[in-house]
Design a protein around this motif. Structure first.
Motif, PDB file in Angstrom:
ATOM      1  N   THR A 189       0.825  -1.204   0.000  1.00  0.00           N
ATOM      2  CA  THR A 189       0.000   0.000   0.000  1.00  0.00           C
ATOM      3  C   THR A 189       0.862   1.257   0.000  1.00  0.00           C
ATOM      4  O   THR A 189       1.839   1.351   0.728  1.00  0.00           O
ATOM      5  N   LYS A 190       0.479   2.217  -0.804  1.00  0.00           N
ATOM      6  CA  LYS A 190       1.140   3.513  -0.810  1.00  0.00           C
ATOM      7  C   LYS A 190       0.065   4.583  -0.692  1.00  0.00           C
ATOM      8  O   LYS A 190      -0.829   4.680  -1.526  1.00  0.00           O
ATOM      9  N   LEU A 191       0.157   5.369   0.361  1.00  0.00           N
ATOM     10  CA  LEU A 191      -0.831   6.404   0.613  1.00  0.00           C
ATOM     11  C   LEU A 191      -0.396   7.736   0.029  1.00  0.00           C
ATOM     12  O   LEU A 191       0.791   7.951  -0.233  1.00  0.00           O
ATOM     13  N   PRO A 192      -1.351   8.646  -0.171  1.00  0.00           N
ATOM     14  CA  PRO A 192      -0.979   9.998  -0.616  1.00  0.00           C
ATOM     15  C   PRO A 192       0.023  10.620   0.342  1.00  0.00           C
ATOM     16  O   PRO A 192      -0.030  10.384   1.556  1.00  0.00           O
ATOM     17  N   THR A 193       0.928  11.410  -0.191  1.00  0.00           N
ATOM     18  CA  THR A 193       1.997  12.008   0.611  1.00  0.00           C
ATOM     19  C   THR A 193       1.472  12.796   1.797  1.00  0.00           C
ATOM     20  O   THR A 193       2.034  12.735   2.900  1.00  0.00           O
ATOM     21  N   ASN A 194       0.351  13.509   1.619  1.00  0.00           N
ATOM     22  CA  ASN A 194      -0.147  14.348   2.713  1.00  0.00           C
ATOM     23  C   ASN A 194      -0.783  13.551   3.843  1.00  0.00           C
ATOM     24  O   ASN A 194      -1.162  14.114   4.861  1.00  0.00           O
ATOM     25  N   SER A 195      -0.929  12.218   3.678  1.00  0.00           N
ATOM     26  CA  SER A 195      -1.471  11.396   4.759  1.00  0.00           C
ATOM     27  C   SER A 195      -0.402  11.063   5.797  1.00  0.00           C
ATOM     28  O   SER A 195      -0.730  10.631   6.901  1.00  0.00           O
TER      29      SER A 195
END
Length: 377
Positions: free
Chosen positions: A334-340
């Motif tokens: 999983t890769k989340l948005p940077t701002n998360s």
């Protein structure tokens, strides 16, 4: 637990019932009360609102179970294509969300003050839950309360063993609805509606290897619902602690002995309850972070890598600043948005909740702790 929390969301009664008040202490009384509620377009007062919520919530349980048994059997017999099954599942979830929203709004209008409302005996509601025209033993006692005590938390399937219910359940439990019970139910409505709204924000990928964010706006709606649930749960805790009576209580404080709440709560439990609400609210609002980093260990290790080393997951950012529609959340890597992800610092420390949960999981009281969390929402 077989018990669906929303179905027992309201507990309590008038010491001296008002004239014409609904009677939820017998099967016949339940049927009459819900028949009256169904014919009333708008509940006329708080007691009628309480009755309407009980009737609609228990009817919702019956709808879910009937659909889950007859509906899936029908879809399998008809060999419905995957797309048609998905459409029907979405329709059912949307119906549940709509009903929870309607009863949530009714509950929010109930202002009992110090008085009490309707009298409930949940084990007496003998209902045909699965829609087959018969009331089996497990249906007769579906809403019965587990006996009060420090039993382990467990999930169990339907049982048709009368001795089991007599041994494990308080079949004579009677409750008088008061304002703290209304808040208990209202918090659960927010939580469950929020969780289902979260589910509807996503769609399964065609390869079933991840989730596609289809409706980002629902992420924000889910966050608000669950955040409200924490606030209401905190108010409910304070409401319980302020009670001075001790008469057929649902959830009671340490000074109340006439409570049928399945989990006995002492002063330390109320303190830890307050701490849990505080920490969950801080995490949910982004004031603390989840330690979901590369190389992580413990309960969140399976989720890593989510965030770079030295940062943590900001739950508020994840929900309130979601990526665009069409974003895929893979079940692996999983890769989340940077701002998360946010840098861990004094203003945004790591939340202690994962460590607390891991400690409880390793101890002999771990399952008991889970049972405590379940009942105190």
């Amino acid at each position: 637990m077989r018990l669906f929390p929303v179905a027992l969301a309201l507990c309590g009664a008038l010491v001296v019932p008002a004239a014409g008040a609904a009677d939820f202490t017998t099967t016949a009384g339940y049927a009459q009360a819900c028949g009256t509620a169904a014919r009333s377009a708008v509940p006329r007062d708080d007691d009628a609102r309480v009755a309407a919520v009980i009737c609609r919530d228990t009817a919702l349980v019956r709808q879910i179970v009937t659909w889950g048994t007859q509906g899936f059997a029908r879809m399998e017999t008809q060999r419905m294509p995957r797309e048609a099954v998905v459409v029907e599942v979405r329709k059912e979830i949307d119906y549940v969300i709509g009903e929870l929203g309607a009863t949530r709004k009714l509950l929010a209008q109930v202002k009992l003050g110090k008085r009490k409302s309707l009298r409930l005996a949940p084990a007496q509601w003998e209902l045909d839950i699965d829609g087959d025209g018969a009331v089996k033993l497990w249906e007769k006692y579906l809403f019965a309360l587990p006996k009060r005590g420090h039993q382990a938390f467990r999930f169990s399937g339907p049982s048709d063993d009368l001795a089991y219910y007599e041994r494990e359940y308080n079949l004579g439990a009677v409750i008088h609805v008061d304002q703290s019970d209304i808040l208990w139910s209202l918090a659960y409505h927010h939580f469950i509606e929020g969780l289902l709204t979260n589910v509807r924000a996503f769609e399964l990928s065609d390869k079933f290897d991840g989730m596609i964010l289809a409706r980002p706006a629902l992420m924000k709606a889910a966050h608000q619902l669950i955040a409200n649930g924490f606030v209401i749960s905190g108010k409910m805790r304070q409401e319980v602690l302020a009670e001075t009576d001790d008469d057929e209580e649902w959830i009671g404080h340490p000074g109340q002995v006439n409570s049928v709440f399945p989990v006995p709560l002492d002063t330390a439990d109320f303190a830890s309850w307050g701490m849990m609400i505080k920490e969950m609210s801080a995490l949910w609002q982004g004031r603390t972070l989840l330690p979901a980093t590369r190389g992580g260990r413990g309960m969140l290790a399976a989720m890593a890598p989510l965030c770079p080393e030295g940062s943590g997951l900001n739950v508020a950012s994840l929900y309130l600043k979601p990526p665009p529609a069409g974003t895929v959340y893979a079940f692996r890597d999983t890769k989340l948005p940077t701002n998360s992800c946010q840098r861990i610092d004094k203003a945004h420390p790591l939340s202690p909740l994962p460590q607390m949960a891991e400690q409880a999981q390793k101890s002999d009281t771990g399952m008991g702790f889970l049972r405590y969390l379940y009942w105190t929402n």
